[in-house]
Scaffold this motif. Structure first.
Motif, PDB file in Angstrom:
ATOM      1  N   CYS A  33      39.801  35.929  35.388  1.00  0.00           N
ATOM      2  CA  CYS A  33      40.765  36.678  36.199  1.00  0.00           C
ATOM      3  C   CYS A  33      40.063  37.714  37.083  1.00  0.00           C
ATOM      4  N   GLU A  34      38.950  38.280  36.606  1.00  0.00           N
ATOM      5  CA  GLU A  34      38.219  39.255  37.410  1.00  0.00           C
ATOM      6  C   GLU A  34      37.627  38.594  38.664  1.00  0.00           C
ATOM      7  N   LEU A  35      37.082  37.390  38.492  1.00  0.00           N
ATOM      8  CA  LEU A  35      36.504  36.673  39.627  1.00  0.00           C
ATOM      9  C   LEU A  35      37.588  36.265  40.621  1.00  0.00           C
ATOM     10  N   LYS A  36      38.737  35.854  40.108  1.00  0.00           N
ATOM     11  CA  LYS A  36      39.860  35.525  40.990  1.00  0.00           C
ATOM     12  C   LYS A  36      40.289  36.743  41.804  1.00  0.00           C
ATOM     13  N   TYR A  69      27.733  40.396  31.719  1.00  0.00           N
ATOM     14  CA  TYR A  69      26.697  39.797  32.554  1.00  0.00           C
ATOM     15  C   TYR A  69      25.920  40.889  33.283  1.00  0.00           C
ATOM     16  N   GLY A  70      24.686  40.564  33.627  1.00  0.00           N
ATOM     17  CA  GLY A  70      23.852  41.529  34.325  1.00  0.00           C
ATOM     18  C   GLY A  70      24.301  41.778  35.752  1.00  0.00           C
ATOM     19  N   SER A  71      24.970  40.804  36.337  1.00  0.00           N
ATOM     20  CA  SER A  71      25.468  40.923  37.702  1.00  0.00           C
ATOM     21  C   SER A  71      26.530  39.857  37.929  1.00  0.00           C
ATOM     22  N   VAL A  72      27.279  40.014  39.010  1.00  0.00           N
ATOM     23  CA  VAL A  72      28.263  38.992  39.365  1.00  0.00           C
ATOM     24  C   VAL A  72      27.549  37.686  39.706  1.00  0.00           C
ATOM     25  N   LEU A  73      26.400  37.784  40.358  1.00  0.00           N
ATOM     26  CA  LEU A  73      25.642  36.580  40.693  1.00  0.00           C
ATOM     27  C   LEU A  73      25.160  35.869  39.431  1.00  0.00           C
ATOM     28  N   VAL A  91      38.242  29.757  42.303  1.00  0.00           N
ATOM     29  CA  VAL A  91      38.178  29.633  40.856  1.00  0.00           C
ATOM     30  C   VAL A  91      39.203  28.600  40.409  1.00  0.00           C
ATOM     31  N   ASN A  92      38.818  27.739  39.486  1.00  0.00           N
ATOM     32  CA  ASN A  92      39.742  26.711  39.004  1.00  0.00           C
ATOM     33  C   ASN A  92      40.951  27.340  38.309  1.00  0.00           C
TER      34      ASN A  92
END
Length: 266
Positions: free
Chosen positions: A156-159, A203-207, A171-172
């Motif tokens: 949900c954060e990535l969306k 995670y260390g980063s979004v990437l 995002v699927n």
């Protein structure tokens, strides 16, 4: 949302095939969920023929091999490179059979399977009712289906971050519990039970998150995705919009563990 997703199946097969070499290095969440799924399945109590649907590189299959009363194990996956990776890891035994096939039309005989298990694979199927009808067909009377799948709150954060950039589906989408229950019932399954769990790895980063998703073959394969290359500015804007939790980059994964049974008419 209907129970039919617009997924590019060719893209899906290619995605998981190309991820076969990196999958084991990054699939920590899959292993964690798989361990929880095995607690529900209780391999020591399994008998007869068991199918590991969407077996990937064989993490769940390996545990099924330890079940002494299982006579036959079918490791089934849509991506042939995943099956090759599983075979390299597990080898060939008299009980283990590798099958390349689609979960929406499993190439197995009617009433030939005692149990189907599946770990984080069915969310990549376009037509969930078709999947469950196919599994109902191959299961024997009183046979059981036990699987884990992602729920709609996953990523949900990535969306949210991508929504600040454009209107494409980056995002699927994933099935709601009500949809899963309805599709199982429509396919003829009984004794449907659903457990929900939330995982929030850091995670260390979004990437780093996006790289892991790609390495697992779990990046966006919907037909509504942006088919042109994302620009550097768009990527920067998405990263800046990604919500933080106490400065940590977390990703939500909602997981359903589902069991259902074929009715025994005796």
């Amino acid at each position: 949302m209907s129970a039919v997703f617009e997924l590019d199946k060719t893209k899906l097969r290619e995605s998981f095939g190309s991820a076969s070499l990196s999958y084991d290095r990054v699939a920590g969440l899959q292993r964690t969920v798989g361990i929880n799924l095995l607690q529900r399945v209780a391999p020591a109590q399994l008998t007869g023929t068991v199918v590991d649907l969407g077996c990937g590189t064989g993490f769940l299959t390996k545990s099924l091999l330890d079940a002494e009363n299982v006579e036959r194990i079918v490791a089934l996956d849509i991506a042939l490179p995943m099956l090759h990776a599983a075979r390299q890891k597990l080898g060939d035994t008299g009980r283990l059979h590798y099958v390349c096939g689609d979960a929406e039309s499993p190439p197995l005989n009617t009433n030939s399977v005692d149990t189907v298990v599946s770990n984080l694979a069915l969310q990549w199927c376009r037509d969930l009712t078709a999947v469950f009808c196919g599994l109902h067909r191959i299961l024997k009377a009183d046979g059981e289906l036990v699987f884990s799948t992602f729920g709609p709150h996953t990523l949900c954060e990535l969306k949210q971050a991508w929504a600040a950039v454009d209107d494409y589906h980056h995002v699927n989408e994933f099935y709601r519990e009500t949809e899963i229950r309805r599709c199982l019932a429509d396919a003829g399954f009984k004794e449907i039970a659903v457990q929900s769990e939330i995982y929030r790895p850091v995670y260390g980063s979004v990437l780093a998150l996006m790289k892991e998703l790609k390495s697992m073959g779990a990046h966006n394969v919907s037909s509504g995705r942006n088919k042109r290359l994302t620009t550097k500015q768009e990527m920067t804007s998405m990263i800046e919009a990604y919500p933080l939790n106490d400065a940590n980059i977390e990703a939500t994964f909602e997981v359903f563990i589902v069991s259902a049974r074929v009715e025994n008419n005796d």
